[in-house]
Design a protein around this motif. Structure first.
Motif: not given
Length: 604
Positions: A138-153
């Motif tokens: 779950s920790g990996n998934v949370i960080r991965y999603k945050a990275e993708a959200r950051a890249l999209r922004a």
């Protein structure tokens, strides 16, 4: 659906890249090539952690790589198409921009638009599906999603700087089989795009680390970097180009909604200052510091400090860099006829006389100040900070500030890599790096951009953001919001101190007396400190001064003069064209032709 409607839909799907990308086209060359049919199904793509990491890495690959001389995809023309420099090769897109020889049908315009939207689409798809990863905790998934959200922004942030108001999708992943009606999406008003991106940056930052946990994570999204992007974005939004600009009064989307507010809002400067100060309060000195380096004698060296801040990888000033994407050395290393291969390049990225003249004297004064000591003619015996002896030097280049010698290779200067032997660069017509001997490889201005040129093997990362930029963001916004605030001098002088020149308000140098004088001082400091770091192109546009800086004759030295004495004449090498419409890129014409919601930017 009738035959004509099917034809329209087919044409649409071929034209609008960001709305019709299939999974197999989401920037996954290399990754997708791992399977026989060149395509991974959704199940396979998110089944294993390794596949997820590869997918995410390919989204990262869409971050800009702007220090390359070749323009394409997300790589912009920002240095060669600014008043800092000129590429010698006339077919380069940067030179087309300088001459106004581009429009909404130019290939790179479409690339810049579509590739950012491909990244946005890929990031959204990733966020929707990453939880399927069976090997990811779950920790990996949370960080991965945050990275993708950051890249999209960040992709949206880049689009805003380039195109102004754009289309925003939020978390919606538009299906490739969407109907023609579903894809008729209007452009979002500028202030709404800014607010959306700010919120996305804030949301992503919550689940990102403050620093990479180990070397393998260098170059991945961090909380400080997103705070820095937020600072940059709010500074852009507060600036004259986007803050109550009457030139865009008539720009409305397909629904008739104005895309730019016509009300100047001074609170935008306050918000920009607050964002920069929030970064500084959290990370200045505790995590990041202005880079300082001692010389061989053990004493502090302003020259080495300002040179190596972009060469020494992941030093204490770097907030974010792009690893594995080397700075293009070929255009910055002089031709050096007959020398060893490691010291031979083209010297084809020429610095303009305008940027040469922008650097201060070593007493901290601009060259046009009556007490600066600047001399326009003649020669002196002078030892540059990287040299081991005095050399006859044109007086215009004598006793300049250390950043000048960091940024500019001039005729008669010692090349800073002395292995296997010292080389004195000669850029005049008959010199070892001059036009006569270089063929197609020579400086078009008589000067060569020196910054980022490595010593030996050179750098292997591209610096995307460093602390000095946040300092300059802060003082600029603060001067507009609260002129006279003591922090303005404090942070501006930190940069000057590191550069080895007198501070404003010291015994040697009076402080700017008015808001206007301080604005000019800040703009000049930003121009010099961040020279050749892909900032100037955007700065002169957001300040709305590009019609002055990027229009008309551009000057250098006389590279065609047959004698070295005549070489020092300042001559025009190009008549540049900048019109009001050039402040924003045009929306690609093929998109305009099909998507009714995409109104064109003014003048295109």
């Amino acid at each position: 659906m009738q035959s004509s409607d099917k034809n329209i839909m087919n044409t649409f799907k071929k034209s609008v890249a960001f709305l019709m990308l299939m999974l197999s086209a989401i920037s996954c060359s290399g990754f997708l090539d791992q399977v026989p049919d060149d395509r991974l199904t959704q199940d396979v793509a998110f089944e294993q952690r390794g596949h997820v990491e590869d997918f995410l890495a390919n989204i990262y690959s869409r971050l800009p790589h702007d220090t390359q001389r070749f323009v394409g995809g997300n790589n912009g023309p920002w240095t060669g198409a600014s008043d800092e420099a000129e590429f010698v090769w006339p077919y380069y897109y940067q030179n087309e921009v300088n001459l106004g020889a581009w429009d909404a049908t130019t290939g790179h315009v479409n690339d810049m638009w579509s590739n950012h939207y491909q990244g946005i689409r890929a990031a959204t798809y990733f966020m929707e599906n990453v939880e399927q990863c069976k090997q990811c905790d779950s920790g990996n998934v949370i960080r991965y999603k945050a990275e993708a959200r950051a890249l999209r922004a960040i992709f949206y942030y880049n689009l805003v700087r380039i195109f102004g108001p754009v289309i925003t999708f939020g978390d919606t992943y538009l299906d490739p089989d969407a109907s023609l009606e579903e894809v008729q999406i209007p452009r979002t008003p500028f202030d709404e795009v800014v607010e959306y991106v700010v919120n996305e940056l804030d949301a992503a930052a919550v689940n990102l680390p403050e620093s990479p946990p180990n070397g393998a994570y260098y170059g991945r999204m961090t909380r400080p970097f997103l705070m820095g992007i937020k600072s940059n974005l709010l500074l852009v939004a507060a600036s004259p180009l986007f803050n109550g600009n009457p030139d865009y009064a008539d720009l409305r989307n397909s629904e008739g909604v104005p895309l730019f507010s016509q009300q100047y809002d001074p609170s935008k400067w306050e918000r920009a200052a607050s964002a920069a100060k929030e970064f500084l309060d959290q990370y200045d000195q505790s995590m990041f510091q202005l880079y300082r380096k001692n010389g061989p004698d053990g004493q502090y060296s302003p020259y080495l400090s300002t040179r190596d801040v972009v060469l020494d990888e992941w030093n204490v000033e770097i907030i974010m860099a792009r690893p594995g994407a080397s700075v293009d050395q070929y255009a910055k290393i002089p031709y050096h006829s007959g020398e060893a291969s490691e010291n031979r390049g083209s010297g084809g990225l020429g610095a303009t006389q305008a940027i040469v003249d922008a650097y201060f004297m070593d007493n901290g004064l601009p060259i046009d100040h009556p007490e600066s000591g600047y001399q326009e003619s003649g020669f002196s015996q002078f030892q540059a900070p990287y040299d081991f002896q005095e050399r006859e030097t044109f007086n215009q280049w004598v006793n300049r500030e250390p950043r000048f010698y960091t940024g500019i290779t001039y005729n008669g200067s010692l090349w800073h890599n002395t292995n296997p032997q010292p080389i004195v660069t000669k850029t005049w017509y008959g010199g070892n790096s001059g036009r006569r001997i270089g063929g197609n490889d020579f400086t078009p201005t008589g000067y060569i951009v020196r910054k980022h040129a490595g010593v030996g093997s050179g750098p292997t990362t591209i610096v995307l953001m460093r602390l000095a930029e946040i300092y300059l963001n802060y003082v600029e916004a603060l001067n507009e919001h609260n002129p006279g605030h003591p922090d303005i001098l404090e942070y501006l002088n930190r940069i000057r101190n590191r550069a080895g020149i007198p501070e404003y308000g010291s015994a040697e140098l009076a402080a700017p007396a008015t808001q206007e004088e301080m604005r000019e001082a800040i703009w000049r400091e930003r121009r010099v400190e961040l020279a050749f770091e892909e900032k100037r192109y955007f700065d002169v546009r957001r300040w709305k001064i590009a019609e002055e800086t990027d229009n008309g004759p551009a000057y250098g030295l006389d590279i065609d003069a047959q004698s070295e004495e005549e070489f020092y004449r300042v001559v025009s090498f190009e008549n540049r064209v900048f019109e009001q419409r050039h402040y924003l890129y045009p929306i690609p014409q093929n998109e305009i032709n099909i998507v009714n919601g995409l109104v064109q930017n003014p003048g295109w």
